[in-house]
Design a protein around this motif. Structure first.
Motif, PDB file in Angstrom:
ATOM      1  N   GLU A  52      -4.015  12.883 -33.872  1.00  0.00           N
ATOM      2  CA  GLU A  52      -3.744  14.055 -32.777  1.00  0.00           C
ATOM      3  C   GLU A  52      -2.903  14.858 -33.891  1.00  0.00           C
ATOM      4  O   GLU A  52      -3.078  16.259 -33.961  1.00  0.00           O
ATOM      5  CB  GLU A  52      -3.149  13.793 -31.696  1.00  0.00           C
ATOM      6  CG  GLU A  52      -4.000  13.418 -30.518  1.00  0.00           C
ATOM      7  CD  GLU A  52      -4.092  11.822 -30.544  1.00  0.00           C
ATOM      8  OE1 GLU A  52      -5.450  11.194 -30.037  1.00  0.00           O
ATOM      9  OE2 GLU A  52      -3.637  11.140 -31.640  1.00  0.00           O
ATOM     10  N   ALA A  55      -5.035  16.499 -36.787  1.00  0.00           N
ATOM     11  CA  ALA A  55      -5.873  17.566 -35.980  1.00  0.00           C
ATOM     12  C   ALA A  55      -5.078  18.847 -36.087  1.00  0.00           C
ATOM     13  O   ALA A  55      -5.494  19.790 -36.435  1.00  0.00           O
ATOM     14  CB  ALA A  55      -6.531  16.984 -34.900  1.00  0.00           C
ATOM     15  N   ARG A  59      -5.788  22.424 -38.059  1.00  0.00           N
ATOM     16  CA  ARG A  59      -6.038  23.288 -37.452  1.00  0.00           C
ATOM     17  C   ARG A  59      -5.121  24.486 -37.685  1.00  0.00           C
ATOM     18  O   ARG A  59      -5.542  25.698 -37.882  1.00  0.00           O
ATOM     19  CB  ARG A  59      -5.640  23.185 -35.894  1.00  0.00           C
ATOM     20  CG  ARG A  59      -6.511  24.336 -34.912  1.00  0.00           C
ATOM     21  CD  ARG A  59      -6.489  23.851 -33.372  1.00  0.00           C
ATOM     22  NE  ARG A  59      -7.252  22.916 -33.034  1.00  0.00           N
ATOM     23  CZ  ARG A  59      -6.810  21.569 -32.740  1.00  0.00           C
ATOM     24  NH1 ARG A  59      -5.769  21.201 -32.690  1.00  0.00           N
ATOM     25  NH2 ARG A  59      -7.839  20.577 -32.718  1.00  0.00           N
ATOM     26  N   SER A  62      -6.165  25.887 -41.040  1.00  0.00           N
ATOM     27  CA  SER A  62      -7.346  26.407 -40.977  1.00  0.00           C
ATOM     28  C   SER A  62      -6.850  27.924 -40.477  1.00  0.00           C
ATOM     29  O   SER A  62      -7.366  29.060 -40.902  1.00  0.00           O
ATOM     30  CB  SER A  62      -8.187  25.936 -39.876  1.00  0.00           C
ATOM     31  OG  SER A  62      -9.245  26.885 -39.512  1.00  0.00           O
ATOM     32  N   GLU A 171     -13.671   7.837 -37.464  1.00  0.00           N
ATOM     33  CA  GLU A 171     -12.781   8.604 -36.733  1.00  0.00           C
ATOM     34  C   GLU A 171     -12.242   9.689 -37.810  1.00  0.00           C
ATOM     35  O   GLU A 171     -11.876   9.183 -38.754  1.00  0.00           O
ATOM     36  CB  GLU A 171     -11.438   8.039 -36.005  1.00  0.00           C
ATOM     37  CG  GLU A 171     -10.604   8.917 -35.298  1.00  0.00           C
ATOM     38  CD  GLU A 171      -9.319   8.448 -34.950  1.00  0.00           C
ATOM     39  OE1 GLU A 171      -9.426   7.875 -33.777  1.00  0.00           O
ATOM     40  OE2 GLU A 171      -8.392   8.105 -35.723  1.00  0.00           O
ATOM     41  N   VAL A 173     -11.028  13.861 -38.733  1.00  0.00           N
ATOM     42  CA  VAL A 173     -10.799  15.368 -38.226  1.00  0.00           C
ATOM     43  C   VAL A 173     -11.424  16.323 -39.173  1.00  0.00           C
ATOM     44  O   VAL A 173     -11.551  16.350 -40.394  1.00  0.00           O
ATOM     45  CB  VAL A 173      -9.128  15.725 -38.641  1.00  0.00           C
ATOM     46  CG1 VAL A 173      -8.745  17.192 -38.096  1.00  0.00           C
ATOM     47  CG2 VAL A 173      -8.343  14.765 -37.517  1.00  0.00           C
ATOM     48  N   ASN A 176     -11.988  22.525 -39.113  1.00  0.00           N
ATOM     49  CA  ASN A 176     -11.568  23.420 -37.764  1.00  0.00           C
ATOM     50  C   ASN A 176     -10.363  22.469 -36.976  1.00  0.00           C
ATOM     51  O   ASN A 176      -9.883  23.277 -35.968  1.00  0.00           O
ATOM     52  CB  ASN A 176     -12.910  23.990 -37.183  1.00  0.00           C
ATOM     53  CG  ASN A 176     -13.327  22.719 -36.361  1.00  0.00           C
ATOM     54  OD1 ASN A 176     -13.025  21.682 -36.554  1.00  0.00           O
ATOM     55  ND2 ASN A 176     -14.401  23.142 -35.229  1.00  0.00           N
ATOM     56  N   GLY A 177     -10.154  21.321 -37.364  1.00  0.00           N
ATOM     57  CA  GLY A 177      -9.300  20.720 -36.410  1.00  0.00           C
ATOM     58  C   GLY A 177      -9.580  19.819 -35.476  1.00  0.00           C
ATOM     59  O   GLY A 177      -9.138  19.118 -34.813  1.00  0.00           O
ATOM     60  N   ASP A 178     -11.106  19.717 -35.191  1.00  0.00           N
ATOM     61  CA  ASP A 178     -11.565  18.971 -34.167  1.00  0.00           C
ATOM     62  C   ASP A 178     -11.637  17.521 -34.420  1.00  0.00           C
ATOM     63  O   ASP A 178     -11.884  17.256 -35.886  1.00  0.00           O
ATOM     64  CB  ASP A 178     -13.026  19.445 -33.841  1.00  0.00           C
ATOM     65  CG  ASP A 178     -13.170  20.835 -33.196  1.00  0.00           C
ATOM     66  OD1 ASP A 178     -12.351  21.367 -32.618  1.00  0.00           O
ATOM     67  OD2 ASP A 178     -14.401  21.395 -33.045  1.00  0.00           O
ATOM     68  N   ILE A 179     -11.627  16.740 -33.722  1.00  0.00           N
ATOM     69  CA  ILE A 179     -11.418  15.280 -33.923  1.00  0.00           C
ATOM     70  C   ILE A 179     -12.963  14.780 -33.483  1.00  0.00           C
ATOM     71  O   ILE A 179     -13.442  14.962 -32.514  1.00  0.00           O
ATOM     72  CB  ILE A 179     -10.590  14.494 -33.104  1.00  0.00           C
ATOM     73  CG1 ILE A 179      -9.115  14.996 -33.180  1.00  0.00           C
ATOM     74  CG2 ILE A 179     -10.580  13.070 -33.273  1.00  0.00           C
ATOM     75  CD1 ILE A 179      -8.028  14.618 -32.318  1.00  0.00           C
ATOM     76  N   TRP A 180     -13.573  13.888 -34.606  1.00  0.00           N
ATOM     77  CA  TRP A 180     -14.966  13.462 -34.561  1.00  0.00           C
ATOM     78  C   TRP A 180     -14.466  11.946 -34.037  1.00  0.00           C
ATOM     79  O   TRP A 180     -13.960  11.067 -34.925  1.00  0.00           O
ATOM     80  CB  TRP A 180     -15.630  13.332 -35.490  1.00  0.00           C
ATOM     81  CG  TRP A 180     -17.018  12.627 -35.396  1.00  0.00           C
ATOM     82  CD1 TRP A 180     -17.545  12.449 -34.483  1.00  0.00           C
ATOM     83  CD2 TRP A 180     -17.531  11.525 -36.383  1.00  0.00           C
ATOM     84  NE1 TRP A 180     -18.975  11.536 -34.364  1.00  0.00           N
ATOM     85  CE2 TRP A 180     -18.433  11.008 -35.877  1.00  0.00           C
ATOM     86  CE3 TRP A 180     -17.217  11.359 -37.638  1.00  0.00           C
ATOM     87  CZ2 TRP A 180     -19.349   9.991 -36.459  1.00  0.00           C
ATOM     88  CZ3 TRP A 180     -18.070  10.438 -38.608  1.00  0.00           C
ATOM     89  CH2 TRP A 180     -19.038  10.025 -37.784  1.00  0.00           C
ATOM     90  N   HIS A 181     -14.655  11.560 -32.753  1.00  0.00           N
ATOM     91  CA  HIS A 181     -14.647  10.098 -32.357  1.00  0.00           C
ATOM     92  C   HIS A 181     -15.837   9.293 -32.594  1.00  0.00           C
ATOM     93  O   HIS A 181     -16.588   8.987 -31.685  1.00  0.00           O
ATOM     94  CB  HIS A 181     -14.221  10.282 -30.862  1.00  0.00           C
ATOM     95  CG  HIS A 181     -13.033  10.875 -30.415  1.00  0.00           C
ATOM     96  ND1 HIS A 181     -11.648  10.545 -30.693  1.00  0.00           N
ATOM     97  CD2 HIS A 181     -12.873  12.077 -30.046  1.00  0.00           C
ATOM     98  CE1 HIS A 181     -10.864  11.324 -30.366  1.00  0.00           C
ATOM     99  NE2 HIS A 181     -11.664  12.345 -29.896  1.00  0.00           N
TER     100      HIS A 181
END
Length: 472
Positions: A52, A55, A59, A62, A171, A173, A176-181
């Protein structure tokens, strides 16, 4: 693409969002790379503890258009971890995120955070009576996030594959700051594009890997290690074929060693015990991993007898204990250290089709000799076609005397690699060192697709700008 430096104003934004603990003074080690060809710069250094926080940092970068350089163990050899030009970046180190989150022995899976040191992952697997086979000279300091970001290879690729082949899920980031799980434990999952394989090998240009699901394997019941003298690279290739015919996929490593590397060891690392009184022109280090009920020493003795009858080997040493096995591996693993102490004029991590290696070595030697009285140390992972082809000054001279020859040497080697349908980056990546080579030798359609992917995922160009693809 206009980017802004990671300055004190940006630092205040980070502190307001994430507190005072996340930023640290930039120590010199974060601005260096092992070969000292590049000197990095940094505006800020961030050490997040959670995905987190990663991320949030990405973000913020960005939003502020600040470049981000992901940082693992700093062991990369192509300057992917240092940014020498452009606005001073935010260095994002994963060293606080080093937990082994879970181990599933029955599934042969281990989940580790990106900052976990490779040797610690190996130890955790061993505790569960499993094997994580990625093995590198820098395994005591390199981190798994960097290993995956560069698709690291090492000595066991012949049997187990590259880092890419040892990873089930990630996992990460995104820019754009999104987290890919994506920390899946599935071995079959055909649900669209494979983001895992897109991020592996992208060198931090498409996102930040924060954790990985890694494949484990049963530990071999018996290990066998030997070093055999061979007459030539051709004989070494014939020996590899014979070994695989006799022993199948139990051959874990097959390393080619040239006498020049052994001379370097004797010159600068005399404490390394060498297996032969007189260094042979060529030798191979072989390791087997056998199941229960098989004797590795007997298997290696049988291989030697069969190879000797074919004229492929002339002498050899078979380890009879763990200490002897470690001593043989020390010879191979300390050659890169000796290389650094000698100081290469130009080093090359290349691959060519295995059957063409002898011709490449022969023509490469002729091409280098035409440029001057240089010493060549050619060694590496013969089993997967990966050679470390390094050129050194004549004895009694230092590399700085030949800086004006480096570009010509590199060009000669890489042109020959291209002629042989090989790769100018076998396992170290592109980084910033080889962006020009990628543009020169890369397939135009592939390069166009790479640029399109970069533009789609990182339209602002904040992720490790200048690495892999030249900054525009």
């Amino acid at each position: 693409m206009h980017l802004n430096p990671a300055d004190e104003t940006f630092a205040e934004t980070i502190r307001a969002r994430l507190g005072d603990d996340i930023l640290r003074p930039v120590e010199p080690r974060y601005l260096e790379e092992p070969r000292r060809r590049f000197a990095g710069q940094a505006g800020l250094l961030a050490l997040p503890r959670t995905v987190e926080q990663v991320a949030a940092l990405v973000r913020l970068a960005s939003e502020a258009r600040v470049p981000v350089v992901p940082y693992g163990g700093g062991t990369g050899l192509v300057a992917g971890q240092v940014m020498a030009e452009g606005p001073a970046p935010l260095i994002l180190s994963l060293e606080r995120m080093r937990a082994i989150r879970a181990v599933y022995p029955t599934e042969n899976i281990l989940i580790a955070e990106a900052g976990a040191v490779l040797a610690d992952i190996q130890a955790s697997a061993e505790t569960a009576n499993r094997l994580f086979p990625l093995s590198l000279a820098a395994q005591g300091s390199c981190r798994i996030g960097g290993n995956l970001a560069t698709n690291a290879g090492g000595v066991n690729v012949l049997r187990y594959g590259n880092a890419r082949d040892l990873c089930l899920g990630l996992e990460a980031v995104l820019p754009n700051g999104d987290i890919w799980h994506g920390l899946g434990r599935l071995r079959k999952d055909n649900t669209g594009y494979d983001l895992r394989n897109l991020l592996i090998g992208s060198e931090g240009t498409l996102g930040v890997i924060t954790a990985a699901s890694l494949k484990l394997f049963p530990r071999p019941a018996g290990l066998g290690t030997a070093i055999f003298q061979v007459a030539s690279p051709e004989a070494a290739i014939d020996l590899l074929a014979l070994a695989r015919d006799h022993l199948g996929e139990t051959v874990s490593a097959f390393e080619l060693i040239h006498k020049q590397g052994l001379y370097f060891l004797a010159e600068v690392l005399p404490d390394v015990r060498q297996p032969f009184d007189t260094p042979p022109d060529w030798s191979v280090l072989i390791e087997l991993g056998l199941p229960a009920g098989h004797e590795p020493e007997a298997a290696l003795e049988s291989l030697f007898v069969a190879a000797e009858a074919r004229g492929q080997v002339s002498d050899g040493v078979i380890a009879q204990s763990a200490a002897q096995r470690d001593a043989l591996w020390s010879v191979r693993e300390r050659i890169p250290e000796a290389n650094r102490l000698i100081g290469s004029v130009s080093s090359h991590d290349i691959s060519v089709p295995i059957s063409r290696i002898p011709d490449f070595i022969r023509q490469g030697g002729e091409a280098i000799a035409a440029l001057g009285p240089f010493r060549v140390n050619c060694f590496g992972h013969l089993g997967d076609g990966n050679l470390h082809y390094n050129v050194f000054p004549p004895k009694g001279h230092v590399r700085g005397e030949f800086d004006d020859r480096r570009a010509a040497i590199k060009r000669a080697v890489h042109e020959l690699v291209h002629e042989f349908e090989g790769s100018v980056s076998a396992e170290h990546g592109v980084g910033r060192l080889k962006t020009g080579d990628l543009e020169r030798y890369g397939d135009p359609a592939k390069l166009s697709a790479m640029r399109a992917i970069k533009a789609a995922l990182d339209p602002l160009g904040i992720m490790n700008p200048g690495a892999v693809l030249s900054a525009v």
